[in-house]
Design a protein around this motif. Structure first.
Motif, PDB file in Angstrom:
ATOM      1  N   THR A   1       0.838  -1.198   0.000  1.00 51.95           N
ATOM      2  CA  THR A   1       0.000   0.000   0.000  1.00 51.95           C
ATOM      3  C   THR A   1       0.874   1.250   0.000  1.00 51.95           C
ATOM      4  OG1 THR A   1      -0.144   0.179   2.418  1.00 51.95           O
ATOM      5  CG2 THR A   1      -1.821  -1.198   1.301  1.00 51.95           C
ATOM      6  N   ASP A   2       0.273   2.374  -0.381  1.00 48.43           N
ATOM      7  CA  ASP A   2       1.023   3.631  -0.416  1.00 48.43           C
ATOM      8  C   ASP A   2       1.505   4.029   0.974  1.00 48.43           C
ATOM      9  OD1 ASP A   2       0.670   3.765  -3.150  1.00 48.43           O
ATOM     10  OD2 ASP A   2      -0.965   5.223  -3.051  1.00 48.43           O
ATOM     11  N   GLU A   3       0.697   3.803   2.003  1.00 52.65           N
ATOM     12  CA  GLU A   3       1.121   4.153   3.363  1.00 52.65           C
ATOM     13  C   GLU A   3       2.302   3.282   3.795  1.00 52.65           C
ATOM     14  OE1 GLU A   3      -0.633   5.156   7.780  1.00 52.65           O
ATOM     15  OE2 GLU A   3      -2.002   4.422   6.247  1.00 52.65           O
ATOM     16  N   ALA A   4       2.242   1.988   3.501  1.00 53.91           N
ATOM     17  CA  ALA A   4       3.362   1.097   3.820  1.00 53.91           C
ATOM     18  C   ALA A   4       4.601   1.507   3.032  1.00 53.91           C
ATOM     19  CB  ALA A   4       2.984  -0.354   3.527  1.00 53.91           C
ATOM     20  N   ARG A   5       4.417   1.861   1.766  1.00 48.06           N
ATOM     21  CA  ARG A   5       5.544   2.312   0.928  1.00 48.06           C
ATOM     22  C   ARG A   5       6.241   3.511   1.552  1.00 48.06           C
ATOM     23  NH1 ARG A   5       3.398   5.296  -3.742  1.00 48.06           N
ATOM     24  NH2 ARG A   5       3.215   6.787  -2.052  1.00 48.06           N
TER      25      ARG A   5
END
Length: 94
Positions: free
Chosen positions: A4-8
């Motif tokens: 996900t973008d947040e994890a990235r």
């Protein structure tokens, strides 16, 4: 596999702080008769499959590669620091 973008964003910060390594998914033994997946920041090993997912360098232990096809790594910032979870793993019967 997806990140996900947040994890990235969290992983990019960790990789920048550490200065080396990749996100590595590895065989972490068996739980309830099924392989467990571990998640760490480390250098790739010789038998790892190397990929770039949502701009993150990823190494996946080939023994668990088939388990990561539907996997999503999600993350969030908490008071204790970044926390990651793996979504989409097969359910275990135990």
């Amino acid at each position: 596999m997806k990140i996900t973008d947040e994890a990235r964003d969290l992983l990019n910060q960790i990789l920048e702080d550490v200065g080396e390594g990749v996100l590595r998914l590895y065989f972490a033994g068996y739980g309830c008769g099924e392989p467990d997946i571990g998640l760490t920041i480390a250098d790739p090993e010789a038998d790892d499959e190397l990929e770039r997912i949502n701009s993150i360098p990823v190494a996946i232990d080939r023994r668990i590669l088939h388990l990561t096809e539907e996997l999503t790594v999600d993350g969030k910032q908490t008071m204790e620091g970044p926390k990651f979870q793996m979504l989409g793993l097969p359910e275990k019967d135990c």
